[in-house]
Design a protein around this motif. Structure first.
Motif, short mmCIF file in Angstrom:
data_model
loop_
_atom_site.label_atom_id
_atom_site.label_comp_id
_atom_site.label_asym_id
_atom_site.label_seq_id
_atom_site.Cartn_x
_atom_site.Cartn_y
_atom_site.Cartn_z
N TYR A 66 0.85 -1.21 0.00
CA TYR A 66 0.00 0.00 0.00
C TYR A 66 0.87 1.25 0.00
O TYR A 66 0.63 2.20 -0.75
CB TYR A 66 -0.92 -0.02 1.22
CG TYR A 66 -1.82 1.19 1.32
CD1 TYR A 66 -3.09 1.19 0.75
CD2 TYR A 66 -1.40 2.35 1.97
CE1 TYR A 66 -3.91 2.30 0.83
CE2 TYR A 66 -2.21 3.46 2.06
CZ TYR A 66 -3.46 3.43 1.49
OH TYR A 66 -4.27 4.55 1.57
N GLN A 112 -10.72 -4.13 13.00
CA GLN A 112 -11.39 -4.56 11.77
C GLN A 112 -12.88 -4.20 11.81
O GLN A 112 -13.47 -3.87 10.77
CB GLN A 112 -11.21 -6.07 11.59
CG GLN A 112 -9.76 -6.45 11.26
CD GLN A 112 -9.57 -7.95 11.17
OE1 GLN A 112 -10.11 -8.60 10.28
NE2 GLN A 112 -8.81 -8.52 12.09
N PHE A 115 -12.70 -0.14 11.37
CA PHE A 115 -12.01 0.40 10.19
C PHE A 115 -12.00 -0.56 8.99
O PHE A 115 -11.33 -0.28 8.00
CB PHE A 115 -10.57 0.79 10.56
CG PHE A 115 -10.51 1.92 11.55
CD1 PHE A 115 -10.69 3.22 11.14
CD2 PHE A 115 -10.29 1.66 12.89
CE1 PHE A 115 -10.63 4.27 12.05
CE2 PHE A 115 -10.23 2.69 13.81
CZ PHE A 115 -10.40 4.00 13.40
N ASN A 117 -11.31 -2.77 6.10
CA ASN A 117 -10.09 -3.19 5.41
C ASN A 117 -8.99 -2.15 5.42
O ASN A 117 -8.07 -2.21 4.61
CB ASN A 117 -10.43 -3.55 3.95
CG ASN A 117 -11.32 -4.77 3.87
OD1 ASN A 117 -11.16 -5.71 4.63
ND2 ASN A 117 -12.26 -4.74 2.95
N ASN A 118 -9.08 -1.20 6.34
CA ASN A 118 -8.08 -0.13 6.39
C ASN A 118 -7.11 -0.28 7.56
O ASN A 118 -6.39 0.65 7.88
CB ASN A 118 -8.77 1.23 6.47
CG ASN A 118 -9.60 1.51 5.22
OD1 ASN A 118 -9.13 1.29 4.11
ND2 ASN A 118 -10.83 1.96 5.40
N SER A 119 -7.13 -1.45 8.21
CA SER A 119 -6.21 -1.67 9.33
C SER A 119 -5.24 -2.79 9.00
O SER A 119 -5.57 -3.72 8.25
CB SER A 119 -6.98 -2.00 10.61
OG SER A 119 -7.67 -3.23 10.48
N TYR A 120 -4.03 -2.70 9.57
CA TYR A 120 -2.96 -3.66 9.30
C TYR A 120 -2.26 -4.04 10.61
O TYR A 120 -2.03 -3.17 11.46
CB TYR A 120 -1.89 -3.06 8.37
CG TYR A 120 -2.43 -2.50 7.08
CD1 TYR A 120 -2.40 -3.25 5.91
CD2 TYR A 120 -2.96 -1.21 7.03
CE1 TYR A 120 -2.88 -2.73 4.72
CE2 TYR A 120 -3.44 -0.69 5.84
CZ TYR A 120 -3.41 -1.45 4.69
OH TYR A 120 -3.90 -0.93 3.51
N VAL A 129 -3.64 2.05 11.03
CA VAL A 129 -4.86 2.32 10.26
C VAL A 129 -4.56 3.44 9.28
O VAL A 129 -3.93 4.44 9.65
CB VAL A 129 -6.02 2.75 11.18
CG1 VAL A 129 -7.22 3.24 10.36
CG2 VAL A 129 -6.45 1.62 12.10
N ILE A 130 -4.95 3.26 8.03
CA ILE A 130 -4.85 4.34 7.03
C ILE A 130 -6.20 4.44 6.32
O ILE A 130 -6.63 3.49 5.67
CB ILE A 130 -3.75 4.07 5.98
CG1 ILE A 130 -2.41 3.80 6.64
CG2 ILE A 130 -3.63 5.26 5.04
CD1 ILE A 130 -1.32 3.37 5.66
N GLU A 131 -6.84 5.60 6.45
CA GLU A 131 -8.12 5.82 5.77
C GLU A 131 -7.98 7.01 4.82
O GLU A 131 -7.47 8.06 5.20
CB GLU A 131 -9.24 6.09 6.79
CG GLU A 131 -9.70 4.86 7.55
CD GLU A 131 -11.17 4.95 7.89
OE1 GLU A 131 -11.61 6.01 8.35
OE2 GLU A 131 -11.88 3.94 7.69
N GLN A 132 -8.45 6.82 3.60
CA GLN A 132 -8.47 7.91 2.62
C GLN A 132 -9.89 8.39 2.40
O GLN A 132 -10.86 7.66 2.64
CB GLN A 132 -7.91 7.42 1.28
CG GLN A 132 -6.43 7.18 1.25
CD GLN A 132 -5.95 6.90 -0.16
OE1 GLN A 132 -6.19 7.68 -1.08
NE2 GLN A 132 -5.28 5.78 -0.35
#
Length: 199
Positions: A66, A112, A115, A117-120, A129-132
């Motif tokens: 990503y 999960q 957020f 599918n925006n967490s790792y 967490v990355i959210e756009q």
């Protein structure tokens, strides 16, 4: 056919007179079916390489990919959270690694849940967490919900977050959030150490 389900049909339009093409069609079906199976296996292996085996969250491989995809992109309305579990080593030492794994899994499920599918999971007890394309108010609402859920489950976490309307360098804001998380963790252990001294 795939698992007794029809995936495709071949037909011959205007065949030559007295020319039997069944063998040709069966050979063609075999080659296409083989290619589809290989593609399916390739996707399955790729998915396995992106999924954390303990929590089934997206893993560091997926996180790194990503980052690479977005390294030179201008992003908008971006929210980032770094999260680390407090006291995991003490839990592992006192209660065993099964208890520690349970804590990690519980924290991951909360991430999960909020957020998607925006967490790792990028390390042992570390998550990102990355959210756009998320408004600041919506991002902060999710962040506060995260803290509430962790408190309800009695999971102590250190966090650092950043929201930017315009992001020219994703790595920079990730480092900023990571530094804030580190400062939060220092505060936690400073208070924990003071509590032990009082006893």
């Amino acid at each position: 056919m795939d698992n007794h389900q029809i995936k495709g049909v071949f037909a011959v339009d205007n065949p030559k007179q007295n020319y039997y093409q069944k063998d040709f069609l069966e050979s063609l079906c075999f080659f296409i079916e083989t290619a589809m199976t290989r593609e399916k296996e390739k996707k399955h292996l790729q998915n396995l390489s992106y999924v954390d085996s303990l929590t089934y969250a997206q893993n560091r491989n997926h996180f790194n990919e990503y980052l690479e995809k977005n390294r030179y992109k201008e992003l908008h309305f971006v929210g980032v959270i770094y999260l680390d579990l407090n006291g995991l080593k003490e839990i592992n030492d006192k209660m065993g690694h099964l208890a520690g794994d349970t804590l990690i899994i519980s924290a991951s499920y909360v991430l999960q849940e909020i957020f998607a599918n925006n967490s790792y999971r990028i390390g042992g007890d570390e998550f990102v967490v990355i959210e756009q394309d998320v408004l600041e108010s919506e991002f902060m609402s999710k962040y506060n919900k995260l803290l509430v859920r962790m408190k309800e489950l009695e999971i102590s976490v250190a966090t650092g977050y950043i929201w930017k309307e315009r992001c020219l360098n994703l790595s920079e804001i990730l480092q900023e959030a990571d530094q804030k998380m580190y400062e939060d963790k220092k505060r936690y252990y400073s208070i924990a150490q003071n509590d032990r001294r009082r006893r």
